[in-house]
Design a protein around this motif. Structure first.
Motif, PDB file in Angstrom:
ATOM      1  N   ALA A   7       0.833  -1.200   0.000  1.00 13.06           N
ATOM      2  CA  ALA A   7       0.000   0.000   0.000  1.00 13.06           C
ATOM      3  C   ALA A   7       0.865   1.246   0.000  1.00 13.06           C
ATOM      4  O   ALA A   7       2.066   1.194   0.282  1.00 13.06           O
ATOM      5  CB  ALA A   7      -0.917   0.013   1.225  1.00 13.06           C
ATOM      6  N   TRP A   8       0.234   2.348  -0.316  1.00  9.22           N
ATOM      7  CA  TRP A   8       0.846   3.668  -0.215  1.00  9.22           C
ATOM      8  C   TRP A   8       0.096   4.462   0.855  1.00  9.22           C
ATOM      9  O   TRP A   8      -1.146   4.452   0.887  1.00  9.22           O
ATOM     10  CB  TRP A   8       0.764   4.420  -1.539  1.00  9.22           C
ATOM     11  N   PHE A   9       0.883   5.145   1.681  1.00 10.39           N
ATOM     12  CA  PHE A   9       0.353   6.034   2.700  1.00 10.39           C
ATOM     13  C   PHE A   9       0.954   7.409   2.489  1.00 10.39           C
ATOM     14  O   PHE A   9       1.951   7.572   1.778  1.00 10.39           O
ATOM     15  CB  PHE A   9       0.727   5.522   4.101  1.00 10.39           C
ATOM     16  N   ARG A  10       0.377   8.400   3.121  1.00 13.27           N
ATOM     17  CA  ARG A  10       0.962   9.739   3.075  1.00 13.27           C
ATOM     18  C   ARG A  10       0.741  10.438   4.407  1.00 13.27           C
ATOM     19  O   ARG A  10      -0.229  10.148   5.122  1.00 13.27           O
ATOM     20  CB  ARG A  10       0.362  10.570   1.941  1.00 13.27           C
ATOM     21  N   GLN A  11       1.667  11.341   4.708  1.00  9.90           N
ATOM     22  CA  GLN A  11       1.550  12.147   5.921  1.00  9.90           C
ATOM     23  C   GLN A  11       1.825  13.594   5.578  1.00  9.90           C
ATOM     24  O   GLN A  11       2.949  13.952   5.198  1.00  9.90           O
ATOM     25  CB  GLN A  11       2.517  11.669   7.002  1.00  9.90           C
ATOM     26  N   ALA A  12       0.785  14.403   5.692  1.00 12.90           N
ATOM     27  CA  ALA A  12       0.901  15.834   5.437  1.00 12.90           C
ATOM     28  C   ALA A  12       1.394  16.527   6.705  1.00 12.90           C
ATOM     29  O   ALA A  12       1.218  16.003   7.818  1.00 12.90           O
ATOM     30  CB  ALA A  12      -0.453  16.387   5.008  1.00 12.90           C
ATOM     31  N   PRO A  13       1.980  17.714   6.561  1.00 13.66           N
ATOM     32  CA  PRO A  13       2.471  18.436   7.739  1.00 13.66           C
ATOM     33  C   PRO A  13       1.383  18.647   8.782  1.00 13.66           C
ATOM     34  O   PRO A  13       0.282  19.114   8.458  1.00 13.66           O
ATOM     35  CB  PRO A  13       2.940  19.767   7.156  1.00 13.66           C
ATOM     36  N   GLY A  14       1.650  18.247  10.009  1.00 14.73           N
ATOM     37  CA  GLY A  14       0.708  18.446  11.087  1.00 14.73           C
ATOM     38  C   GLY A  14      -0.464  17.497  11.109  1.00 14.73           C
ATOM     39  O   GLY A  14      -1.395  17.680  11.905  1.00 14.73           O
ATOM     40  N   ALA A  27       2.686  16.059   0.850  1.00 16.24           N
ATOM     41  CA  ALA A  27       2.897  15.129   1.955  1.00 16.24           C
ATOM     42  C   ALA A  27       4.142  14.313   1.685  1.00 16.24           C
ATOM     43  O   ALA A  27       4.694  14.338   0.576  1.00 16.24           O
ATOM     44  CB  ALA A  27       1.701  14.188   2.106  1.00 16.24           C
ATOM     45  N   ILE A  28       4.569  13.595   2.714  1.00 15.81           N
ATOM     46  CA  ILE A  28       5.563  12.541   2.507  1.00 15.81           C
ATOM     47  C   ILE A  28       4.776  11.268   2.195  1.00 15.81           C
ATOM     48  O   ILE A  28       3.847  10.909   2.935  1.00 15.81           O
ATOM     49  CB  ILE A  28       6.449  12.342   3.743  1.00 15.81           C
ATOM     50  N   TYR A  29       5.149  10.614   1.121  1.00 15.42           N
ATOM     51  CA  TYR A  29       4.461   9.397   0.699  1.00 15.42           C
ATOM     52  C   TYR A  29       5.317   8.187   1.043  1.00 15.42           C
ATOM     53  O   TYR A  29       6.499   8.134   0.709  1.00 15.42           O
ATOM     54  CB  TYR A  29       4.179   9.438  -0.803  1.00 15.42           C
ATOM     55  N   TYR A  30       4.683   7.227   1.710  1.00 16.19           N
ATOM     56  CA  TYR A  30       5.364   6.022   2.175  1.00 16.19           C
ATOM     57  C   TYR A  30       4.786   4.785   1.505  1.00 16.19           C
ATOM     58  O   TYR A  30       3.573   4.672   1.309  1.00 16.19           O
ATOM     59  CB  TYR A  30       5.185   5.859   3.687  1.00 16.19           C
ATOM     60  N   CYS A  31       5.681   3.861   1.236  1.00 15.64           N
ATOM     61  CA  CYS A  31       5.294   2.552   0.744  1.00 15.64           C
ATOM     62  C   CYS A  31       5.315   1.582   1.919  1.00 15.64           C
ATOM     63  O   CYS A  31       6.187   1.688   2.797  1.00 15.64           O
ATOM     64  CB  CYS A  31       6.301   2.126  -0.323  1.00 15.64           C
ATOM     65  N   ALA A  32       4.363   0.657   1.939  1.00 17.43           N
ATOM     66  CA  ALA A  32       4.300  -0.326   3.023  1.00 17.43           C
ATOM     67  C   ALA A  32       4.018  -1.714   2.446  1.00 17.43           C
ATOM     68  O   ALA A  32       3.369  -1.833   1.403  1.00 17.43           O
ATOM     69  CB  ALA A  32       3.216   0.055   4.026  1.00 17.43           C
ATOM     70  N   ILE A  65      -5.830  -0.392   3.446  1.00 18.08           N
ATOM     71  CA  ILE A  65      -5.116   0.867   3.676  1.00 18.08           C
ATOM     72  C   ILE A  65      -5.087   1.188   5.164  1.00 18.08           C
ATOM     73  O   ILE A  65      -4.983   2.350   5.560  1.00 18.08           O
ATOM     74  CB  ILE A  65      -5.722   2.026   2.863  1.00 18.08           C
ATOM     75  N   TYR A  66      -5.157   0.148   5.986  1.00 15.71           N
ATOM     76  CA  TYR A  66      -5.039   0.327   7.422  1.00 15.71           C
ATOM     77  C   TYR A  66      -3.571   0.189   7.821  1.00 15.71           C
ATOM     78  O   TYR A  66      -2.925  -0.812   7.525  1.00 15.71           O
ATOM     79  CB  TYR A  66      -5.893  -0.687   8.169  1.00 15.71           C
ATOM     80  N   GLU A  67      -3.060   1.173   8.529  1.00 15.82           N
ATOM     81  CA  GLU A  67      -1.638   1.245   8.859  1.00 15.82           C
ATOM     82  C   GLU A  67      -1.170   0.042   9.660  1.00 15.82           C
ATOM     83  O   GLU A  67      -0.065  -0.472   9.431  1.00 15.82           O
ATOM     84  CB  GLU A  67      -1.379   2.544   9.646  1.00 15.82           C
ATOM     85  N   SER A  68      -1.997  -0.420  10.582  1.00 17.02           N
ATOM     86  CA  SER A  68      -1.590  -1.523  11.461  1.00 17.02           C
ATOM     87  C   SER A  68      -1.441  -2.840  10.713  1.00 17.02           C
ATOM     88  O   SER A  68      -0.915  -3.808  11.264  1.00 17.02           O
ATOM     89  CB  SER A  68      -2.604  -1.682  12.599  1.00 17.02           C
ATOM     90  N   TYR A  96       6.326  -3.688   7.183  1.00 17.97           N
ATOM     91  CA  TYR A  96       7.513  -3.145   6.534  1.00 17.97           C
ATOM     92  C   TYR A  96       7.180  -1.779   5.929  1.00 17.97           C
ATOM     93  O   TYR A  96       6.134  -1.616   5.288  1.00 17.97           O
ATOM     94  CB  TYR A  96       8.010  -4.075   5.420  1.00 17.97           C
ATOM     95  N   TRP A  97       8.107  -0.839   6.107  1.00 24.62           N
ATOM     96  CA  TRP A  97       7.882   0.536   5.640  1.00 24.62           C
ATOM     97  C   TRP A  97       9.130   1.069   4.964  1.00 24.62           C
ATOM     98  O   TRP A  97      10.259   0.757   5.369  1.00 24.62           O
ATOM     99  CB  TRP A  97       7.515   1.445   6.822  1.00 24.62           C
ATOM    100  N   GLY A  98       8.917   1.898   3.942  1.00 20.24           N
ATOM    101  CA  GLY A  98      10.017   2.620   3.333  1.00 20.24           C
ATOM    102  C   GLY A  98      10.293   3.906   4.086  1.00 20.24           C
ATOM    103  O   GLY A  98       9.609   4.232   5.067  1.00 20.24           O
ATOM    104  N   GLN A  99      11.276   4.655   3.590  1.00 21.17           N
ATOM    105  CA  GLN A  99      11.693   5.883   4.278  1.00 21.17           C
ATOM    106  C   GLN A  99      10.884   7.094   3.845  1.00 21.17           C
ATOM    107  O   GLN A  99      10.952   8.138   4.479  1.00 21.17           O
ATOM    108  CB  GLN A  99      13.188   6.130   4.028  1.00 21.17           C
TER     109      GLN A  99
END
Length: 126
Positions: free
Chosen positions: A35-42, A92-97, A108-111, A115-118
């Motif tokens: 999956a792909w995740f993202r984290q926007a500032p704040g 955002a920062i986009y992460y691969c999992a 698309i559930y984080e838990s 394994y995660w990318g940087q």
């Protein structure tokens, strides 16, 4: 052990497109769920797209459906995220999992993922 390395991020203007890549190495044949995740500032990290690598089934969060496309190459060594019609709120920062467990996938559930990318930075501004 599975290693994930994202690439393809950058700075683009609104309306532009990017194609993110996630190179999978290590136990690639066992990473059935990605999956792909993202984290926007704040903000909290959110899942945007998932794929079951066995049959290519995909799942998207409603806010990106129609603009984001998750896919994989035939060798199943790379997972992509095509992002079209980029908007400032996509910054955002986009992460691969990845997960070695194939059940309840795509997800698309984080838990769900061990394994995660940087991460790779995507910035959308005019």
């Amino acid at each position: 052990q599975v290693q994930l390395v994202e690439s393809g991020g950058g700075s683009v203007q609104p309306g532009g497109s990017l194609r993110l890549s996630c190179a999978v190495s290590g136990a690639t044949s066992s990473t059935n769920c990605m999956a792909w995740f993202r984290q926007a500032p704040g903000k909290e990290r959110e899942g945007v797209a998932g794929i079951y690598r066995g049959d290519g089934r995909t799942h998207y969060v409603d806010s990106v459906r129609g603009r984001f496309t998750i896919s994989q190459d035939n060798a199943k060594s790379t997972v992509f995220l095509q992002i079209d019609s980029l908007q400032p709120e996509d910054t955002a920062i986009y992460y691969c999992a990845a997960s070695e467990y194939g059940g309840s996938c795509p997800s698309i559930y984080e838990s769900r993922y061990e394994y995660w990318g940087q991460g790779t930075q995507v910035t959308v501004s005019s």
